[in-house]
Design a protein around this motif. Structure first.
Motif, PDB file in Angstrom:
ATOM      1  N   TYR A 159       0.861  -1.199   0.000  1.00  0.00           N
ATOM      2  CA  TYR A 159       0.000   0.000   0.000  1.00  0.00           C
ATOM      3  C   TYR A 159       0.891   1.240   0.000  1.00  0.00           C
ATOM      4  O   TYR A 159       1.525   1.578   0.999  1.00  0.00           O
ATOM      5  CB  TYR A 159      -0.922   0.005   1.219  1.00  0.00           C
ATOM      6  CG  TYR A 159      -1.791   1.251   1.309  1.00  0.00           C
ATOM      7  CD1 TYR A 159      -2.926   1.393   0.509  1.00  0.00           C
ATOM      8  CD2 TYR A 159      -1.477   2.292   2.185  1.00  0.00           C
ATOM      9  CE1 TYR A 159      -3.719   2.532   0.582  1.00  0.00           C
ATOM     10  CE2 TYR A 159      -2.258   3.431   2.266  1.00  0.00           C
ATOM     11  CZ  TYR A 159      -3.379   3.552   1.460  1.00  0.00           C
ATOM     12  OH  TYR A 159      -4.169   4.675   1.533  1.00  0.00           O
ATOM     13  N   SER A 160       0.934   1.920  -1.137  1.00  0.00           N
ATOM     14  CA  SER A 160       1.787   3.111  -1.258  1.00  0.00           C
ATOM     15  C   SER A 160       1.186   4.061  -2.287  1.00  0.00           C
ATOM     16  O   SER A 160       1.718   4.243  -3.394  1.00  0.00           O
ATOM     17  CB  SER A 160       3.204   2.704  -1.686  1.00  0.00           C
ATOM     18  OG  SER A 160       4.045   3.827  -1.758  1.00  0.00           O
ATOM     19  N   PRO A 161       0.046   4.704  -1.942  1.00  0.00           N
ATOM     20  CA  PRO A 161      -0.637   5.574  -2.909  1.00  0.00           C
ATOM     21  C   PRO A 161       0.157   6.845  -3.208  1.00  0.00           C
ATOM     22  O   PRO A 161       0.977   7.295  -2.399  1.00  0.00           O
ATOM     23  CB  PRO A 161      -1.950   5.906  -2.185  1.00  0.00           C
ATOM     24  CG  PRO A 161      -1.600   5.816  -0.731  1.00  0.00           C
ATOM     25  CD  PRO A 161      -0.614   4.678  -0.637  1.00  0.00           C
ATOM     26  N   ASN A 162      -0.079   7.418  -4.368  1.00  0.00           N
ATOM     27  CA  ASN A 162       0.569   8.672  -4.742  1.00  0.00           C
ATOM     28  C   ASN A 162      -0.107   9.884  -4.096  1.00  0.00           C
ATOM     29  O   ASN A 162       0.530  10.930  -3.921  1.00  0.00           O
ATOM     30  CB  ASN A 162       0.560   8.830  -6.265  1.00  0.00           C
ATOM     31  CG  ASN A 162       1.446   7.815  -6.947  1.00  0.00           C
ATOM     32  OD1 ASN A 162       2.515   7.475  -6.438  1.00  0.00           O
ATOM     33  ND2 ASN A 162       1.006   7.320  -8.102  1.00  0.00           N
ATOM     34  N   GLU A 163      -1.387   9.751  -3.776  1.00  0.00           N
ATOM     35  CA  GLU A 163      -2.148  10.862  -3.205  1.00  0.00           C
ATOM     36  C   GLU A 163      -1.704  11.111  -1.756  1.00  0.00           C
ATOM     37  O   GLU A 163      -1.765  10.212  -0.921  1.00  0.00           O
ATOM     38  CB  GLU A 163      -3.649  10.565  -3.241  1.00  0.00           C
ATOM     39  CG  GLU A 163      -4.239  10.472  -4.635  1.00  0.00           C
ATOM     40  CD  GLU A 163      -3.886   9.156  -5.327  1.00  0.00           C
ATOM     41  OE1 GLU A 163      -3.972   9.093  -6.557  1.00  0.00           O
ATOM     42  OE2 GLU A 163      -3.512   8.195  -4.605  1.00  0.00           O
ATOM     43  N   ASN A 164      -1.292  12.331  -1.485  1.00  0.00           N
ATOM     44  CA  ASN A 164      -0.769  12.653  -0.153  1.00  0.00           C
ATOM     45  C   ASN A 164      -1.799  12.401   0.946  1.00  0.00           C
ATOM     46  O   ASN A 164      -1.462  11.924   2.033  1.00  0.00           O
ATOM     47  CB  ASN A 164      -0.325  14.121  -0.115  1.00  0.00           C
ATOM     48  CG  ASN A 164       0.373  14.451   1.188  1.00  0.00           C
ATOM     49  OD1 ASN A 164       1.407  13.883   1.520  1.00  0.00           O
ATOM     50  ND2 ASN A 164      -0.209  15.383   1.958  1.00  0.00           N
ATOM     51  N   GLU A 165      -3.063  12.693   0.658  1.00  0.00           N
ATOM     52  CA  GLU A 165      -4.131  12.511   1.641  1.00  0.00           C
ATOM     53  C   GLU A 165      -4.237  11.070   2.106  1.00  0.00           C
ATOM     54  O   GLU A 165      -4.601  10.804   3.260  1.00  0.00           O
ATOM     55  CB  GLU A 165      -5.470  12.956   1.030  1.00  0.00           C
ATOM     56  CG  GLU A 165      -6.676  12.740   1.956  1.00  0.00           C
ATOM     57  CD  GLU A 165      -7.995  12.921   1.240  1.00  0.00           C
ATOM     58  OE1 GLU A 165      -9.017  13.089   1.931  1.00  0.00           O
ATOM     59  OE2 GLU A 165      -8.011  12.877  -0.013  1.00  0.00           O
ATOM     60  N   LEU A 166      -3.898  10.127   1.219  1.00  0.00           N
ATOM     61  CA  LEU A 166      -4.083   8.707   1.504  1.00  0.00           C
ATOM     62  C   LEU A 166      -2.802   8.009   1.952  1.00  0.00           C
ATOM     63  O   LEU A 166      -2.830   6.813   2.254  1.00  0.00           O
ATOM     64  CB  LEU A 166      -4.647   8.001   0.264  1.00  0.00           C
ATOM     65  CG  LEU A 166      -5.956   8.562  -0.294  1.00  0.00           C
ATOM     66  CD1 LEU A 166      -6.372   7.796  -1.548  1.00  0.00           C
ATOM     67  CD2 LEU A 166      -7.065   8.488   0.755  1.00  0.00           C
ATOM     68  N   LYS A 167      -1.704   8.735   1.981  1.00  0.00           N
ATOM     69  CA  LYS A 167      -0.437   8.124   2.409  1.00  0.00           C
ATOM     70  C   LYS A 167      -0.516   7.722   3.886  1.00  0.00           C
ATOM     71  O   LYS A 167      -1.216   8.351   4.692  1.00  0.00           O
ATOM     72  CB  LYS A 167       0.725   9.088   2.190  1.00  0.00           C
ATOM     73  CG  LYS A 167       1.039   9.332   0.715  1.00  0.00           C
ATOM     74  CD  LYS A 167       2.217  10.271   0.566  1.00  0.00           C
ATOM     75  CE  LYS A 167       2.529  10.560  -0.902  1.00  0.00           C
ATOM     76  NZ  LYS A 167       2.958   9.361  -1.639  1.00  0.00           N
ATOM     77  N   LEU A 168       0.221   6.687   4.228  1.00  0.00           N
ATOM     78  CA  LEU A 168       0.189   6.151   5.588  1.00  0.00           C
ATOM     79  C   LEU A 168       0.564   7.205   6.629  1.00  0.00           C
ATOM     80  O   LEU A 168      -0.109   7.339   7.659  1.00  0.00           O
ATOM     81  CB  LEU A 168       1.127   4.947   5.695  1.00  0.00           C
ATOM     82  CG  LEU A 168       1.204   4.276   7.076  1.00  0.00           C
ATOM     83  CD1 LEU A 168      -0.166   3.833   7.556  1.00  0.00           C
ATOM     84  CD2 LEU A 168       2.174   3.087   7.018  1.00  0.00           C
ATOM     85  N   GLN A 169       1.611   7.970   6.375  1.00  0.00           N
ATOM     86  CA  GLN A 169       2.045   8.977   7.355  1.00  0.00           C
ATOM     87  C   GLN A 169       0.980  10.055   7.534  1.00  0.00           C
ATOM     88  O   GLN A 169       0.759  10.544   8.655  1.00  0.00           O
ATOM     89  CB  GLN A 169       3.371   9.603   6.920  1.00  0.00           C
ATOM     90  CG  GLN A 169       3.948  10.562   7.959  1.00  0.00           C
ATOM     91  CD  GLN A 169       4.158   9.882   9.311  1.00  0.00           C
ATOM     92  OE1 GLN A 169       4.777   8.825   9.394  1.00  0.00           O
ATOM     93  NE2 GLN A 169       3.630  10.474  10.373  1.00  0.00           N
ATOM     94  N   THR A 170       0.313  10.423   6.445  1.00  0.00           N
ATOM     95  CA  THR A 170      -0.751  11.426   6.535  1.00  0.00           C
ATOM     96  C   THR A 170      -1.888  10.918   7.412  1.00  0.00           C
ATOM     97  O   THR A 170      -2.455  11.664   8.217  1.00  0.00           O
ATOM     98  CB  THR A 170      -1.292  11.776   5.143  1.00  0.00           C
ATOM     99  OG1 THR A 170      -0.220  12.222   4.313  1.00  0.00           O
ATOM    100  CG2 THR A 170      -2.348  12.860   5.224  1.00  0.00           C
TER     101      THR A 170
END
Length: 245
Positions: A159-170
């Motif tokens: 799981y490593s989306p490009n969308e910042n909103e959906l990133k794990l750290q976010t």
């Protein structure tokens, strides 16, 4: 906007000031033995009541702000969870992990659960322990569900989306923010309810409160001037009501 409850408390304090003014107008004829009924004691009580009333107002404002901030922070938690789930499904994660995340998402959505599972749309003007308890449980659960969602994502490196909103750290940062706003609300609620207790004690304590003192003052004035006297009739017309909300 001032609530009807605050208006009632303020009215009692204002009427107590009127009561003191009448007593001062009686001059030397007003000379009670009981310390609490003396002019200086009542003036001190009036000052303390004003301070507690103002403190309760300030604490309510802080509580309302914390309530609004928390509500806004949790407002889109359901739609956000669905976005994460959809991104997870197309990330290449295995079926078991997807099923786990679907289960967590259902809990966040409140599917098959009582309505208390979801954050409420509003809170009472002055909170009751029951209403706060139900509300708090729902927010606590959403925090737990999001924490569980993060655990599934952490265990699925693909799981490593490009969308910042959906990133794990976010998402982790979002959880931290939700916890902080929830804690702020809890603290604001505690401070506000303590403020209500202090306000109610000085206004409505059955032994020392302003309302009780006003009753005793009226009785004293009645005893020295008589039940049909102008002095007593003017004083007895000043109304005090017990409002503990």
């Amino acid at each position: 906007m001032t609530s009807i409850y605050e208006t009632g408390h303020s009215k009692n304090v204002g009427n107590f000031e009127d009561l003191i003014s009448f007593c001062q107008g009686y001059g030397s004829a007003y000379n009670p033995v009981k310390e609490a009924l003396k002019i200086t004691s009542m003036q001190d009580a009036l000052t303390a009541a004003r301070e507690k009333l103002e403190s309760a107002r300030v604490l309510k404002t802080t509580y309302d702000i914390a309530t609004n901030h928390r509500r806004l922070a949790f407002e889109d938690i359901r739609s956000f969870s669905t976005k994460v789930l959809n991104a997870f499904i197309v990330s290449g994660a295995d079926k078991l992990a997807i099923d786990d995340l679907k289960g967590i998402n259902k809990k966040i959505q409140g599917t098959g659960k009582k309505k208390t599972e979801a954050p409420p749309a509003s809170t009472p003007e002055e909170p009751t322990p029951k209403s706060i308890s139900t509300s708090q449980q729902s927010y606590d659960r959403q925090i737990d569900h999001l924490a569980n969602l993060i655990q599934v994502l952490e265990q699925t490196p693909i799981y490593s989306p490009n969308e910042n909103e959906l990133k794990l750290q976010t998402i982790k940062d979002r959880l931290t923010d939700l916890k902080a706003k929830n804690s702020s609300h809890i603290n604001a609620y505690t401070n506000y309810t303590n403020g209500i207790k202090e306000r109610n004690k000085i206004l409505y304590d059955p032994t020392t409160g302003l309302v009780q003192t006003s009753k005793e003052v009226k009785q004293y004035v009645k005893s020295i001037f008589g039940a049909t006297s102008t002095e007593y009739r003017k004083l007895s017309s000043i109304e005090f009501r017990v409002r503990k909300e």
